[in-house]
Design an enzyme around this catalytic site. Structure first.
Site, PDB file in Angstrom:
ATOM      1  CB  SER A 263      -0.930  -0.064   1.204  1.00 49.93           C
ATOM      2  OG  SER A 263      -2.105   0.606   0.904  1.00 49.93           O
ATOM      3  CG  HIS A 404      -5.770  -2.567   0.595  1.00 43.35           C
ATOM      4  ND1 HIS A 404      -4.919  -2.354  -0.474  1.00 43.35           N
ATOM      5  CD2 HIS A 404      -5.305  -1.772   1.594  1.00 43.35           C
ATOM      6  CE1 HIS A 404      -4.010  -1.465  -0.144  1.00 43.35           C
ATOM      7  NE2 HIS A 404      -4.210  -1.097   1.115  1.00 43.35           N
TER       8      HIS A 404
HETATM    9  C1  GCU Z   1      -5.395   4.722   1.776  1.00 43.92           C
HETATM   10  C2  GCU Z   1      -4.838   5.479   0.594  1.00 43.92           C
HETATM   11  C3  GCU Z   1      -4.017   4.578  -0.325  1.00 43.92           C
HETATM   12  C4  GCU Z   1      -2.988   3.818   0.464  1.00 43.92           C
HETATM   13  C5  GCU Z   1      -3.653   3.108   1.611  1.00 43.92           C
HETATM   14  C6  GCU Z   1      -2.704   2.395   2.559  1.00 43.92           C
HETATM   15  O1  GCU Z   1      -6.373   3.843   1.348  1.00 43.92           O
HETATM   16  O2  GCU Z   1      -5.901   6.066  -0.069  1.00 43.92           O
HETATM   17  O3  GCU Z   1      -3.365   5.334  -1.324  1.00 43.92           O
HETATM   18  O4  GCU Z   1      -2.263   2.957  -0.361  1.00 43.92           O
HETATM   19  O5  GCU Z   1      -4.350   4.033   2.397  1.00 43.92           O
HETATM   20  O6  GCU Z   1      -1.548   2.731   2.670  1.00 43.92           O
HETATM   21  O7  GCU Z   1      -3.190   1.486   3.253  1.00 43.92           O
END
Ligand code: GCU
Length: 425
Positions: A263, A404
């Site tokens: 992420s 995710h």
């Molecule tokens: C949020 C953000 C993402 C990121 C994520 C994370 O969802 O919008 O861009 O990758 O956090 O780091 O878990």
């Protein structure tokens, strides 16, 4: 007090705005506007890149410079590790399977001091082992149930469900993220794990008075300049400093260090890999917008949304591209191409539309042009593979079922990918 109330009100408004933005997000491929990606092998003066030398000496540095100036921000100066202190090690970790080592990297400059804790698990009685290096989200003690790991004293985002209150962790958060870090599998496969809490380098909040940024300020400076580093670039810089340490560590094969991140930390891993060729392999787990996903598709999280919700992640110049992605001189396939010809793995999850799996796949596909130009295989797939059907060339890709997350399944593919490239398996 008045200021505080105003700040609170402002924060609520911003949060409301960010949520509203999330509700208006496009998730439909059919609604992606027409866009034209910059061709990674066409120079900014319009000429085609015709030789490896022109790629290496001209095109690559120009692309890197554009990402630095317009997206992530430049590191404003040089700073090495002031001191390394190993404060714990054991040959009896993981029930005797692994060697554990805990140490601190100290950074000192004028009145500024930073301590960065590094946790390593390495296969026992071996030297020169290949390792995965990656940041964790909430402290080294969260990656495994091991009472020997020191609780972080750094600022951590609040999470009362695991006992993180007043931005300090408690014992309750120990092992809270162990599902993301299958340490035993990694060790049994013959690899080591090196992990660091990302907030040791820069706490993840819109505040440039803490972390590494102030080390480089001139007198009376409070924020980085428009083309200077945001937090993602700071985290990437931190990974390179860990690499400086690993180059001196005989237990580790510094020529086989894979940098990995999930992420936002995947964004940092990619930017670290692009800047620092010492990372032999780069792994992006669901890094999404500002990571592996193409910005011009404007599906899921967009440049405006990310700059609004996380104004500290990128440099201020990146704001110019809110709702204006077509004006970006680069797109994220070019970031991936900067890693060529080193092995690169991009992973998505089908339940993670926010990160735009389609855009992550396409960026990997278009980055292939540079891999092939340099004489290695790129991504061995022209179309998005089926869910849970990884493809592995010099670029690897999978879309996993589920949400995710960084999972055991993801790690199993990274281990296979490392076996393929390091051990010819
Ligand atoms: C949020 C953000 C993402 C990121 C994520 C994370 O969802 O919008 O861009 O990758 O956090 O780091 O878990």
């Amino acid at each position: 007090m008045k200021n505080f109330t105003l700040l609170l009100l402002f924060s609520f408004l911003m949060l409301g705005y960010a949520n509203a933005q999330r509700e208006n997000v496009n998730y439909e491929e059919s609604k992606i506007p027409e866009y034209k990606l910059p061709d990674v092998l066409t120079r900014f003066n319009g000429r085609k890149v015709k030789s490896e030398k022109v790629w290496l000496k001209k095109q690559r540095p120009e692309i890197l410079e554009l990402f630095a100036n317009e997206v992530y921000g430049k590191v404003p100066g040089e700073l090495g590790i002031s001191e390394i202190k190993v404060w714990e090690s054991s040959d009896n970790a993981l029930n005797g399977l692994a060697h554990r080592k805990q140490l601190s990297l100290f950074f000192n400059k004028n009145e500024h001091h930073l301590e960065v804790n590094v946790l390593m698990y390495l296969p026992k009685d071996k030297e020169n082992v290949p390792v995965f290096v990656g940041y964790n989200f909430t402290g080294n003690h969260t990656v495994i149930n091991d009472p020997a790991i020191r609780l972080t004293e750094s600022w951590v985002n609040n999470n009362p469900s695991i006992g993180i209150i007043n931005n300090q962790v408690t014992e309750q958060s120990r092992a809270s993220d162990e599902d993301s870090w299958p340490v035993e599998e990694i060790i049994k496969a013959g690899y080591g794990l090196v992990t660091i809490y990302y907030g040791d380098i820069d706490p993840d909040k819109n505040d440039f008075s803490d972390g590494i940024h102030p080390f480089f300020y001139h007198e009376n400076q409070l924020n980085p300049k428009h083309n200077e580093w945001g937090s993602v670039a700071a985290w990437a810089w931190g990974l390179s400093k860990v690499m400086d340490y690993l180059e001196q560590e005989p237990l580790v094969d510094a020529k086989k260090v894979a940098v990995l991140g999930h992420s936002r930390l995947g964004k940092a891993a990619l930017w670290a890999g692009a800047n620092d060729p010492r990372f032999a392999m780069v792994i992006s787990n669901e890094s999404g917008c500002g990571g592996a996903a193409l910005s011009r598709r404007k599906i899921g999280e967009t440049v405006r949304i990310i700059n609004t919700s996380f104004p500290h992640w990128f440099c201020d110049n990146f704001l110019k591209y809110n709702d204006n992605e077509d004006k970006l001189p680069v797109d994220q396939h070019m970031l991936l191409a900067l890693i060529a010809p080193r092995p690169l793995y991009v992973a998505s999850a089908d339940g993670d539309k926010w990160a735009d799996p389609g855009g992550e796949f396409l960026a990997a596909k278009y980055a292939s042009a540079v891999y092939e130009f340099l004489g290695v295989e790129g991504l061995p797939a022209k179309e998005m593979p089926e869910v849970n059907q990884p493809v592995m060339g010099t670029i690897g890709y999978h879309i996993r079922s589920g949400k995710h997350d960084l999972t055991l399944y993801d790690w199993q593919q990274y281990i296979k990918f490392a076996d393929k490239h390091y051990r010819g398996k």
